[in-house]
Design a protein around this motif. Structure first.
Motif, short mmCIF file in Angstrom:
data_model
loop_
_atom_site.label_atom_id
_atom_site.label_comp_id
_atom_site.label_asym_id
_atom_site.label_seq_id
_atom_site.Cartn_x
_atom_site.Cartn_y
_atom_site.Cartn_z
N TYR A 51 0.84 -1.19 0.00
CA TYR A 51 0.00 0.00 0.00
C TYR A 51 0.88 1.25 0.00
N LYS A 52 0.44 2.29 -0.68
CA LYS A 52 1.15 3.56 -0.65
C LYS A 52 0.22 4.68 -1.09
N ASP A 53 0.71 5.91 -0.99
CA ASP A 53 0.01 7.10 -1.47
C ASP A 53 -1.42 7.22 -0.95
N PHE A 54 -1.52 7.19 0.38
CA PHE A 54 -2.83 7.41 1.01
C PHE A 54 -3.26 8.86 0.80
N ASP A 55 -4.51 9.06 0.48
CA ASP A 55 -5.02 10.40 0.22
C ASP A 55 -6.43 10.50 0.79
N ILE A 56 -6.59 11.33 1.81
CA ILE A 56 -7.91 11.56 2.39
C ILE A 56 -8.21 13.04 2.26
N GLU A 57 -9.24 13.37 1.52
CA GLU A 57 -9.68 14.75 1.35
C GLU A 57 -11.13 14.82 1.81
N GLY A 58 -11.33 15.33 3.01
CA GLY A 58 -12.67 15.33 3.55
C GLY A 58 -12.75 16.09 4.85
N CYS A 59 -13.89 15.99 5.52
CA CYS A 59 -14.14 16.68 6.77
C CYS A 59 -13.76 15.78 7.93
N ALA A 60 -12.67 16.12 8.61
CA ALA A 60 -12.22 15.33 9.75
C ALA A 60 -13.11 15.59 10.95
N VAL A 61 -13.38 14.53 11.70
CA VAL A 61 -14.19 14.62 12.91
C VAL A 61 -13.37 14.03 14.06
N PRO A 62 -13.07 14.78 15.14
CA PRO A 62 -13.60 16.13 15.40
C PRO A 62 -12.98 17.19 14.50
N GLY A 63 -13.73 18.20 14.23
CA GLY A 63 -13.32 19.30 13.38
C GLY A 63 -14.45 20.31 13.32
#
Length: 290
Positions: free
Chosen positions: A220-232
């Motif tokens: 596995y490589k190049d993890f990409d999370i684009e979103g609303c983090a909770v808590p936030g």
């Protein structure tokens, strides 16, 4: 699954979070800061000079990891190179889960291994408000163990789309107006695991895992999370300025729609919507048009 207490990985990756609205925050981050090993520290190792991780399955254990934060809407992706050779009975999974019980929401990629020379099968499933049993299966049109490919989940207020590279293989529309549950209230953790499931994974359990081929390795490589983090920021998930809520992402483009039809016509091998033995009357979301 039991947790081990070994020393954490010395592995770094980039967690990218969209900067398209003021309520979405982003920063470069390390594996140690943003992910945790959930299962068998000794079976997850860094590789490629620390630019990728290797998951190991053997007779002793499989393994798994998860994001420390939950996310509500956005796009999650990772590059995976699956178990090579005879992978029958193995399952590599990439999924999101709300970690709630009877009302859990979940979005699943499950990669079902096979005997050497046979295609890998990708199973997707969606749980909304505790209701799952929405499996679809697609045979991949390439060898996913020969190189890395990108697997992505796009999740917004309009639909959920599963992508293999840039090809959509599954769409689940928001049909709440027709009283069909849609996951939109519960943030989810990002998970990945490698484990043995030869009681069901390959040809319904007919093909068993060959432990003489162990250890089984996935990368596995190049993890990409684009979103609303909770808590936030509480306003993030409802902010229409988030890029994934934009007009271009509210439905498949013309090119994506053509690719989606191609997958369904040529590579889909199971769709719960057409399984009359399980559902003599198609589920409501199938009638509404998923």
């Amino acid at each position: 699954m039991t947790l081990n207490n070994a020393v954490p990985l010395l592995f770094f990756c980039i967690l990218a979070v969209s900067l398209s609205s003021s309520s979405v925050q982003g920063r470069p981050a390390s594996f140690l800061d943003d992910f945790r090993i959930t299962w068998s520290y000794s079976h997850i190792k860094q590789s490629d000079g620390g630019r990728a991780i290797q998951l190991i399955l053997d007779r002793n254990s499989g393994c798994g990891f998860a994001s420390k934060s939950k996310y509500l809407f956005g796009r999650v992706s990772m590059k995976i190179k699956l178990v090579a050779g005879d992978s029958a009975g193995t399952v590599a999974a990439f999924y999101m889960n709300s970690d709630t019980n009877t009302v859990r929401d979940e979005l699943d990629f499950e990669f079902l291994g096979n005997r050497t020379g046979q295609p890998y099968t990708v199973q997707t499933n969606i749980y909304a408000h505790g209701k799952g049993d929405r499996e679809q299966r697609v045979n991949l049109w390439f060898d996913p163990a020969a190189d890395f490919h990108t697997y992505s989940i796009m999740w917004n207020h309009h639909h959920i789309v599963f992508y293999v590279d840039e090809v959509p293989i599954r769409v689940y529309k928001n049909n709440e107006a027709k009283n069909i549950p849609y996951p939109k209230l519960q943030p989810m953790v990002v998970y990945s695991t490698l484990w043995e499931a030869d009681d069901w994974a390959t040809r319904g359990g007919l093909e068993k895992i060959d432990w003489s081929k162990a250890p089984f390795l996935a990368y596995y490589k190049d993890f990409d999370i684009e979103g609303c983090a909770v808590p936030g920021p509480a306003s993030c998930a409802s902010n229409p300025r988030n890029w994934w809520e934009g007009t271009a992402y509210q439905a498949l483009t013309a090119m994506e729609a053509r690719r989606y039809r191609w997958v369904r016509l040529n590579h889909m091998i199971y769709d719960y919507c057409t399984d009359k033995s399980r559902y003599p009357v198609p589920p409501p979301e199938c009638i509404a048009g998923i």
